[in-house]
Design a protein around this motif. Structure first.
Motif, PDB file in Angstrom:
ATOM      1  N   GLU A  16       0.862  -1.186   0.000  1.00 48.69           N
ATOM      2  CA  GLU A  16       0.000   0.000   0.000  1.00 48.69           C
ATOM      3  C   GLU A  16       0.893   1.229   0.000  1.00 48.69           C
ATOM      4  OE1 GLU A  16      -3.098  -0.234  -0.540  1.00 48.69           O
ATOM      5  OE2 GLU A  16      -3.119  -2.422  -0.287  1.00 48.69           O
ATOM      6  N   ASP A  54      -3.248  14.046  -4.799  1.00 43.53           N
ATOM      7  CA  ASP A  54      -3.782  12.934  -4.014  1.00 43.53           C
ATOM      8  C   ASP A  54      -3.392  11.585  -4.594  1.00 43.53           C
ATOM      9  OD1 ASP A  54      -4.924  14.672  -2.268  1.00 43.53           O
ATOM     10  OD2 ASP A  54      -7.006  14.298  -2.850  1.00 43.53           O
ATOM     11  N   ARG A  55      -3.069  11.561  -5.893  1.00 48.15           N
ATOM     12  CA  ARG A  55      -2.743  10.310  -6.568  1.00 48.15           C
ATOM     13  C   ARG A  55      -1.231  10.058  -6.640  1.00 48.15           C
ATOM     14  NH1 ARG A  55      -7.063  10.531 -11.667  1.00 48.15           N
ATOM     15  NH2 ARG A  55      -8.637  11.781 -10.594  1.00 48.15           N
ATOM     16  N   ILE A  58       0.954   6.613  -6.527  1.00 43.73           N
ATOM     17  CA  ILE A  58       1.115   5.669  -7.632  1.00 43.73           C
ATOM     18  C   ILE A  58       2.551   5.638  -8.142  1.00 43.73           C
ATOM     19  CG2 ILE A  58       0.407   5.156 -10.009  1.00 43.73           C
ATOM     20  CD1 ILE A  58      -2.311   6.335  -9.332  1.00 43.73           C
ATOM     21  N   THR A 170      -8.512  -6.016 -12.727  1.00 41.90           N
ATOM     22  CA  THR A 170      -8.211  -5.716 -11.338  1.00 41.90           C
ATOM     23  C   THR A 170      -8.265  -6.979 -10.487  1.00 41.90           C
ATOM     24  OG1 THR A 170     -10.522  -5.297 -10.734  1.00 41.90           O
ATOM     25  CG2 THR A 170      -9.234  -3.420 -11.584  1.00 41.90           C
ATOM     26  N   ASP A 188     -11.482   0.863  -0.484  1.00 43.47           N
ATOM     27  CA  ASP A 188     -11.024   0.942  -1.857  1.00 43.47           C
ATOM     28  C   ASP A 188      -9.599   1.465  -1.873  1.00 43.47           C
ATOM     29  OD1 ASP A 188     -10.820   2.754  -4.540  1.00 43.47           O
ATOM     30  OD2 ASP A 188     -12.108   1.013  -4.860  1.00 43.47           O
ATOM     31  N   GLY A 189      -8.826   1.043  -2.879  1.00 47.24           N
ATOM     32  CA  GLY A 189      -7.438   1.487  -2.962  1.00 47.24           C
ATOM     33  C   GLY A 189      -7.303   2.995  -3.020  1.00 47.24           C
ATOM     34  N   SER A 190      -8.294   3.652  -3.605  1.00 48.30           N
ATOM     35  CA  SER A 190      -8.243   5.109  -3.715  1.00 48.30           C
ATOM     36  C   SER A 190      -8.460   5.795  -2.373  1.00 48.30           C
ATOM     37  CB  SER A 190      -9.304   5.594  -4.720  1.00 48.30           C
ATOM     38  OG  SER A 190     -10.606   5.280  -4.260  1.00 48.30           O
ATOM     39  N   GLN A 191      -8.891   5.037  -1.369  1.00 50.30           N
ATOM     40  CA  GLN A 191      -9.165   5.612  -0.051  1.00 50.30           C
ATOM     41  C   GLN A 191      -7.980   5.519   0.897  1.00 50.30           C
ATOM     42  OE1 GLN A 191     -12.772   3.032   0.415  1.00 50.30           O
ATOM     43  NE2 GLN A 191     -13.735   4.936   1.083  1.00 50.30           N
ATOM     44  N   ARG A 193      -5.021   6.765   0.929  1.00 50.74           N
ATOM     45  CA  ARG A 193      -4.384   8.047   1.263  1.00 50.74           C
ATOM     46  C   ARG A 193      -5.156   8.768   2.374  1.00 50.74           C
ATOM     47  NH1 ARG A 193      -5.763  13.332   2.045  1.00 50.74           N
ATOM     48  NH2 ARG A 193      -3.917  14.647   1.843  1.00 50.74           N
ATOM     49  N   ASP A 194      -6.475   8.826   2.268  1.00 55.82           N
ATOM     50  CA  ASP A 194      -7.288   9.515   3.264  1.00 55.82           C
ATOM     51  C   ASP A 194      -7.305   8.767   4.592  1.00 55.82           C
ATOM     52  OD1 ASP A 194      -7.896  11.565   1.517  1.00 55.82           O
ATOM     53  OD2 ASP A 194      -9.783  10.663   0.846  1.00 55.82           O
TER      54      ASP A 194
END
Length: 237
Positions: A16, A54-55, A58, A170, A188-191, A193-194
């Motif tokens: 992660e 935010d991305r 990656i 995926t 979710d992977g996009s979460q 960071r938060d």
């Protein structure tokens, strides 16, 4: 052939990652300029460099690893167990701990690393972050001069492609079509960071990372047409 590989010789893993800094304004002016150049194609005119930060997790040049979860099979006769653990904390520390694991327990020629999209993401990301921190690469990540068939890496995404390089599947989709149970409480992977910077809930991220590692192992079993792991066969250590 895949069926000829001893499952005990494989280290399954997932990582992660998050942006190196919580806020875009913590970047130096030089880093901001380089970030703008690096992401110009992905951003197009839809996002400013700041809005796109935010991305940043990656990219290994602008992100960092916050968790590496690893798992391996232990076979004793008819009894099968899957042991899983995670490295987390300061990035340089977790990278050194992961390297030690590779050099002490997964350093033989027959040992393999396995991840989903690992050849494009996990393995090179770990290697790049090690080099950035001045950590010499362990043998299993040092690919310089190796021929394709000498690379000790398995990639469940690559195995699923069967030579077709046009699409990306995926981990979640692959698990779904193969009938592998997907936990309902996954973030979710996009979460990530938060959850890391805002909620500061590292335990939640570790759980998510470990579940993905288990899923990679389950896909490996499915590709070999073997029985999936049961809950009591998974041991956290």
């Amino acid at each position: 052939m895949l069926t000829k590989i001893n499952p005990e010789h494989i280290l399954f893993l997932d990582i992660e990652t998050v942006p190196q800094f919580e806020d875009y304004n913590e970047l130096s002016d030089t880093a901001k300029s380089l970030w703008e150049q690096k992401t110009q194609y992905q951003r197009k005119d839809e996002f400013t460099p700041e809005a796109f930060y935010d991305r940043a997790g990656i990219w290994a040049e602008f992100g960092k690893i916050i968790c590496i979860s690893v798992g391996h099979f232990v076979m004793k006769g008819a009894i099968r167990k899957f042991r899983i653990t995670s490295f987390h904390g300061e990035e340089i520390t977790l990278l050194k701990e992961f390297k030690m694991l590779l050099e002490t327990h997964f350093n033989r020629p027959h040992h393999l690393l396995c991840a989903h999209n690992g050849k494009e993401f996990d393995f090179p990301y770990i290697a790049r972050r090690m080099i950035i921190h001045g950590i010499s690469l362990p043998f299993k990540l040092n690919l310089f001069g190796k021929k394709p068939w000498e690379v000790p890496h398995l990639d469940t995404l690559e195995l699923w492609k069967f030579g077709d390089y046009k699409t990306f599947t995926t981990l979640k989709l692959m698990a779904h079509v193969l009938g592998i149970p997907s936990p309902k409480d996954d973030i979710d992977g996009s979460q990530v960071r938060d959850v890391f910077y805002n909620e500061k809930d590292m335990d939640r991220i570790i759980t998510y990372c470990e579940k993905d590692t288990i899923t990679v192992a389950q896909i490996f079993l499915k590709l070999r047409n073997e029985a999936l792991l049961k809950e009591d066969e998974v041991l956290s250590i």
